[in-house]
Write an enzyme that holds these catalytic residues in place. Structure first.
Site, PDB file in Angstrom:
ATOM      1  NE  ARG A   1      70.907   4.954  15.414  1.00 50.97           N
ATOM      2  CZ  ARG A   1      71.414   5.551  14.342  1.00 50.97           C
ATOM      3  NH1 ARG A   1      72.717   5.673  14.141  1.00 50.97           N
ATOM      4  NH2 ARG A   1      70.617   6.031  13.417  1.00 50.97           N
TER       5      ARG A   1
ATOM      6  CB  ALA B   1      67.585   0.874   7.916  1.00 49.97           C
TER       7      ALA B   1
ATOM      8  NE  ARG C   1      66.023  -1.434  16.902  1.00 46.08           N
ATOM      9  CZ  ARG C   1      66.342  -0.164  16.599  1.00 46.08           C
ATOM     10  NH1 ARG C   1      67.518   0.127  16.081  1.00 46.08           N
ATOM     11  NH2 ARG C   1      65.477   0.812  16.822  1.00 46.08           N
TER      12      ARG C   1
ATOM     13  CG  ASP D   1      64.403   2.775  10.377  1.00 51.65           C
ATOM     14  OD1 ASP D   1      64.066   3.972  10.497  1.00 51.65           O
ATOM     15  OD2 ASP D   1      65.447   2.307  10.858  1.00 51.65           O
TER      16      ASP D   1
ATOM     17  CG  ASN E   1      63.142   7.907   9.423  1.00 55.37           C
ATOM     18  OD1 ASN E   1      64.033   7.049   9.472  1.00 55.37           O
ATOM     19  ND2 ASN E   1      63.408   9.185   9.602  1.00 55.37           N
ATOM     20  CE  LYS E   2      64.568   6.253  15.863  1.00 54.39           C
ATOM     21  NZ  LYS E   2      64.237   5.046  16.666  1.00 54.39           N
TER      22      LYS E   2
HETATM   23  O1  MRU Z   1      66.349   3.397  16.074  1.00 58.78           O
HETATM   24  P1  MRU Z   1      67.411   3.723  15.054  1.00 58.78           P
HETATM   25  O2  MRU Z   1      68.420   4.691  15.542  1.00 58.78           O
HETATM   26  O3  MRU Z   1      68.027   2.459  14.474  1.00 58.78           O
HETATM   27  O4  MRU Z   1      66.595   4.417  13.898  1.00 58.78           O
HETATM   28  C1  MRU Z   1      67.288   4.861  12.766  1.00 58.78           C
HETATM   29  C2  MRU Z   1      66.476   5.714  11.896  1.00 58.78           C
HETATM   30  O5  MRU Z   1      65.294   5.902  12.100  1.00 58.78           O
HETATM   31  C3  MRU Z   1      67.148   6.247  10.703  1.00 58.78           C
HETATM   32  O6  MRU Z   1      66.607   7.469  10.336  1.00 58.78           O
HETATM   33  C4  MRU Z   1      66.926   5.221   9.590  1.00 58.78           C
HETATM   34  O7  MRU Z   1      67.462   3.981   9.940  1.00 58.78           O
HETATM   35  C5  MRU Z   1      67.517   5.615   8.363  1.00 58.78           C
HETATM   36  S1  MRU Z   1      69.241   5.375   8.463  1.00 58.78           S
HETATM   37  C6  MRU Z   1      69.694   5.250   6.881  1.00 58.78           C
END
Ligand code: MRU
Length: 370
Positions: A53, A55, A94, A248, A258-259
């Site tokens: 997981r 990005a 995804r 992301d 982002n998350k």
């Molecule tokens: O659902 P995930 O764990 O893949 O989400 C990841 C994130 O939201 C990270 O903050 C994002 O990918 C940045 S990682 C460089």
């Protein structure tokens, strides 16, 4: 993966160069489990179920997925329609992180540009390895460019730690080495600046408390895990000097996906005058989108991730709510550009607007984009 090191790789080829291995991030921090990705279905499973997981790592895994597709179907190497179909399947694993489509399409283009089908497996492997090394280099440079932001804050509070809040995991596990949001923190820690990181737990899958805390602990960086709702309170009381998060997908106008929960941190940061930076490699910019809120696809995941917290085994998951209550699991949100202080990229720092992003990445803008 050596112990107590800030930097490590969550994906690698075996010594023969024919098998892709990953760390199963679902088992961390309690167990280290490795998984070999031997088929395209396994690659898609690993991305969709978040074995891998973050990005940049999703992108790299997708590019290696093209390699796996070709290696496991030697009879289809001369069939562009088959190769395209495999690539499209991987991209659909995804929706939100643009790195996935970007890296898979780059691998696909390189493979199809190779006219000798017998050489296509090698081209796919080489392209995936190139993308991997570029992301490592990008993270290093993000650390280099982000360091002065922390240095300046440290100068203004001599002898006291710089308190940095981060959300989710944008560290080595998400980005191959160093991480994006964590790279400036590691650079500051290595140069002797006292730093302390507030780690949002990041419900429902706890990438903060499980993964970021684990990474920072290995690197010896002081940190404290907090509930997702604590950040605003800490900012109101002057206990956060800086927010750095990953992303992301970011539009070329500066809107940041982002998350889930990132937007609320950005609002609280704005209200309290706390700088809010987003660290990202250029592979995370979506050069085709203008409006993040309406155009970035937001993944909605299985509601059971909200209902249950994992136990030691699937059969030991703990139900957190009335079994009959509906639940919803929006995995990302969009922070509008106006709430972002700046981007930390591999080419330097820029404001969250099209003109300044373009200053750093002029070649990415097709002429029809003003
Ligand atoms: O659902 P995930 O764990 O893949 O989400 C990841 C994130 O939201 C990270 O903050 C994002 O990918 C940045 S990682 C460089």
């Amino acid at each position: 993966m050596e112990n107590n090191s800030a930097t490590f790789r969550p994906i690698w080829l075996n010594s023969a160069g024919d098998t892709v291995n990953v760390i199963d991030q679902r088992a961390l921090p309690h167990r280290r489990v490795e998984m070999a990705l031997n088929s395209v279905d396994q690659v898609i499973f690993a991305i969709r179920e978040m074995v891998v997981r973050g990005a940049p790592l999703i992108g790299v895994t997708g590019a290696f997925g093209v390699f796996v597709a070709l290696k496991t179907h030697p009879d289809c190497l001369a069939d562009p329609a088959f190769i395209r179909d495999q690539a499209e399947k991987i991209v659909r694993a995804r929706p939100t992180a643009v790195n996935l489509a970007w890296a898979v399409n780059r691998a696909l283009s390189a493979v199809l540009a190779e006219k000798d089908p017998a050489r296509r497996v090698d081209v796919a492997r080489r392209t995936a390895c190139e993308i991997t090394e570029e992301e490592v280099e990008n993270s290093k440079n993000i650390g280099r460019y982000g360091l002065p932001i922390i240095e300046e804050i440290a100068r203004n509070k001599p002898g006291k730690p710089v308190n940095i809040l981060t959300h989710c995991n944008a560290g080595a596990l998400a980005c191959i080495e160093y991480g994006t949001a964590t790279a400036p923190i590691y650079a500051a820690h290595a140069s002797g600046i006292p730093v302390h990181v507030w780690v949002d737990e990041t419900r429902p899958l706890n990438q903060g408390s499980r993964l970021t805390a684990w990474e920072l602990g290995r690197a010896g960086v002081p940190h404290t895990v907090i509930t997702d709702n604590a950040g605003g309170h800490l900012m109101q009381h002057g206990r956060v000097d800086l927010v750095i998060v990953g992303t992301d997908r970011t539009t070329h106008t500066g809107d940041v996906a982002n998350k889930i929960g990132t937007y609320l941190k950005a609002l609280a940061a704005k209200d309290n005058g706390v700088p809010f930076y987003v660290a990202l490699p250029s592979s995370t910019f979506d050069w085709t989108l203008r409006d993040g809120l309406s155009e970035i696809p937001i993944e909605e995941r299985d509601a059971d991730e909200v209902r249950y917290i994992p136990g030691a085994a699937k059969s030991r998951d703990y139900l957190l709510m009335p079994a009959e209550s509906p639940a919803a699991n929006f995995a990302f949100d969009v922070t509008p550009a106006r709430l972002v202080t700046g981007f930390i990229t591999e080419r330097g720092i820029c404001r969250a607007d099209a003109a300044d992003i373009r200053r750093l990445f002029p070649e990415k803008y097709p002429p029809e984009i003003p």
